[in-house]
Every structure is written in C-alpha cells, then in structure tokens.
Scaffold this motif. Structure first.
Motif: not given
Length: 93
Positions: A39-65
């Motif tokens: 919600a705060d950074f829609p250009d960087t973080y994306k919700l790419t999929g979801q179902d009743e119990i899970s969600k999948t997101y994508s973002f730049p791998k450089s943000y994994v620390s």
C-alpha cells in the motif's frame, strides 16, 4: 481456515539471474507487514497472487537482507528495562 503454527510458513525465493525476489507466505503477521508495504510503496512491492490461506509478493531482491546479531551490553539491557518499568508506571496512572 485455521492453520497450525507449523503450517504458517514463509518462503523467500530468488536467484542470481533475476533482480526480483518472491515471497510466498501463509503467516498472517507477514501478510500484514507486506500488505502495508504494498500500500505504501506500490511501485516497489507487488501482490502477485493470493488464495484463501496464502499470498505471494514480489519486490527487488536487494531488499532481502542478512544482518549480524545485535550485541547488547548488560548496561544497555538494564537501561531498557528501567525505561520500560517507568513507561508502564505512567500508563497505569
């Protein structure tokens, strides 16, 4: 659907050939945090999929620390403990 603590998994996936990391999660706490980032950074973080119990997101791998453990001295722990005691006393008043 109620999941056990064991079933509330989070999987982070990325490789050297791509710039994007993918996070699949069934953990409601992780979902809330990532939903806020979407919600705060829609250009960087994306919700790419979801179902009743899970969600999948994508973002730049450089943000994994990876971080080293924080070293806290006994004095710092005691100072923090005293601050929390004082703060809790003011809450009760």
């Amino acid at each position: 659907m109620k999941l056990s603590r064991y079933e509330q998994e989070t999987i982070v996936n990325y490789n050297a050939g791509e710039q994007t990391a993918t996070v699949y999660t069934r953990d409601k706490t992780v979902m809330r945090k990532l939903d806020t980032l979407v919600a705060d950074f829609p250009d960087t973080y994306k919700l790419t999929g979801q179902d009743e119990i899970s969600k999948t997101y994508s973002f730049p791998k450089s943000y994994v620390s990876y971080r080293k453990p924080r070293a806290v001295s006994i004095e710092q722990k005691e100072r923090a403990r005293q601050m929390m005691i004082a703060k809790n006393k003011t809450k009760g008043d």
